[in-house]
Each structure stands twice: as structure tokens, then as C-alpha cells.
Design a protein around this motif. Structure first.
Motif: not given
Length: 216
Positions: A44, A62, A105
Motif C-alpha cells: 500500500i 501504508s 496500492w
């Protein structure tokens, strides 16, 4: 913040619509988590949140999504889980309940770069606000539970399924989103088309069995 997210936010604000609810969030913060099927590794780049007060929380999450990689290609990545887990993530501290979640992503087994906006409906937020009496078998107690977590499952082909869940609570599926491919590639074209490397165990599975498109 990406241009894609800026455009999405501006379009929403200019529409003059608001879905903010005066009812307060019954917990300090809610959690955002991501998972992927066995071996179908995901990185991500950014998950950015817009809450119902129109506050933006860039990079609320993330990194790698939660995944299992059993040895000897013994796992099965096909299909959706019968009971979705929370996924790897964190609490979005300071945010009110979510209105939109922008996700960008890398699907490493393809490889491909996707981006999407998950719109969280007021009906879903009502589910997140609603407390329910539930028995926790781990400690043998009845509690008032809340679905304080948004769990997102990312699969090859750019499909995402979303649930809300909470401690000792069964997950509730709320939406499925089809992402779009970003033609710039990974890192908004700043990596020269180079993706993060796939792990050896996932690479071995994909080389042997391929990616099970159509099972999601």
C-alpha cells in the motif's frame, strides 16, 4: 497528497453535500486495516482518509497488507474469507468517522498499480456507531461492542471488499469496489516502473499455480 485525491476531495466539497451526523463517535478512534489473499502480496503506497468533518488524514496507513504465505504452496488464496479479519493497520487518531478512503496500492503478483476511492455511506457509519451486547469467549464476559474497524481486502485485478468489525463482533460486509489502473505505474511513475520485489514463497506459488482470477 496525490492529484487524484485532491480532485476527488474538491469535487465532493463543491457539490455542497454533507453527511456529517451530530451524533458523536462512541469511541476515541477507529481503525483502518488491509489484508490480501495467501501469496497475493500487496504494498500500500498510501491510504488517505477524509472524515465526515471534511478533514483529510494523508497516509493514514501504508506498507504491506496482512497476508499468509504457508510453505510448500500449501495455502489457498482463492475466494473471499468466510469471516474477515481486521488486517494490518492502525487507528486513525483524531479523525471522526470516515466519509471517503483513497487507496493507492501495488499488486505485486501481477504486477500492477491500482487506485480507488471507497465511499463510506451514512448507513455504514450508523453501524459503526451502534453498540451491541456481545459475549467474548476469550475472557468469558459480556461487553457492549462496537464495529470500530474498517477492514479492506485487496485482491489481484483491482478488486476490494470492505467490512466493518470490532472486538468480539462478527464482521459486516458493506461494499465492493473496482479500482482503476494507474498508467503511471508504481510510486506515481517515480520508480521507473520498478515494483517492490515479490517474496520467494509467493513467487514460487504464482509460478506453479498462477493468479486465480475469477475466484474473487
Amino acid at each position: 497528497m496525490s492529484n487524484f485525491l485532491r480532485t476527488t476531495i474538491c469535487a465532493f466539497l463543491l457539490s455542497g453535500c454533507t453527511y456529517a451526523n451530530s451524533e458523536p463517535m462512541p469511541y476515541k478512534s477507529w481503525r483502518l486495516g488491509f489484508s490480501a489473499p495467501n501469496y497475493m502480496e500487496v504494498w500500500i503506497e498510501s491510504a488517505d482518509v477524509v472524515d465526515i468533518q471534511d478533514q483529510v488524514y494523508p497516509r493514514a496507513m501504508s506498507g504491506a497488507a496482512s497476508i499468509l504465505t504457508p510453505p510448500n504452496s500449501s495455502g489457498d488464496p482463492r475466494g473471499w474469507p468466510k469471516r474477515a479479519g481486521w488486517g494490518k493497520g492502525k487507528y486513525v487518531t483524531g479523525a471522526d468517522l470516515p466519509k471517503q478512503i483513497y487507496v493507492r496500492w501495488q499488486s505485486l503478483v501481477e504486477p500492477q498499480t491500482y487506485q480507488m476511492v471507497i465511499n463510506i455511506s451514512e448507513a455504514t457509519r450508523e453501524v459503526m456507531r451502534r453498540g451491541e451486547k456481545v459475549f467474548c469467549s476469550a475472557d468469558g464476559k459480556w461487553i457492549t461492542g462496537y464495529r470500530e474497524a474498517v477492514a479492506v481486502r485487496l485482491v489481484p485485478g483491482g478488486i476490494a471488499k470492505v467490512w466493518v468489525t470490532g472486538p468480539c463482533m462478527p464482521p459486516i460486509e458493506v461494499t465492493t469496489v473496482k479500482a482503476v489502473i494507474d498508467p503511471r505505474g508504481p510510486y506515481e511513475g517515480k520508480s521507473g516502473g520498478h515494483y517492490r520485489p515479490l517474496s520467494a514463497v509467493s513467487k514460487a506459488y504464482v509460478e506453479k499455480f498462477g493468479v486465480p482470477y475469477g475466484s474473487w
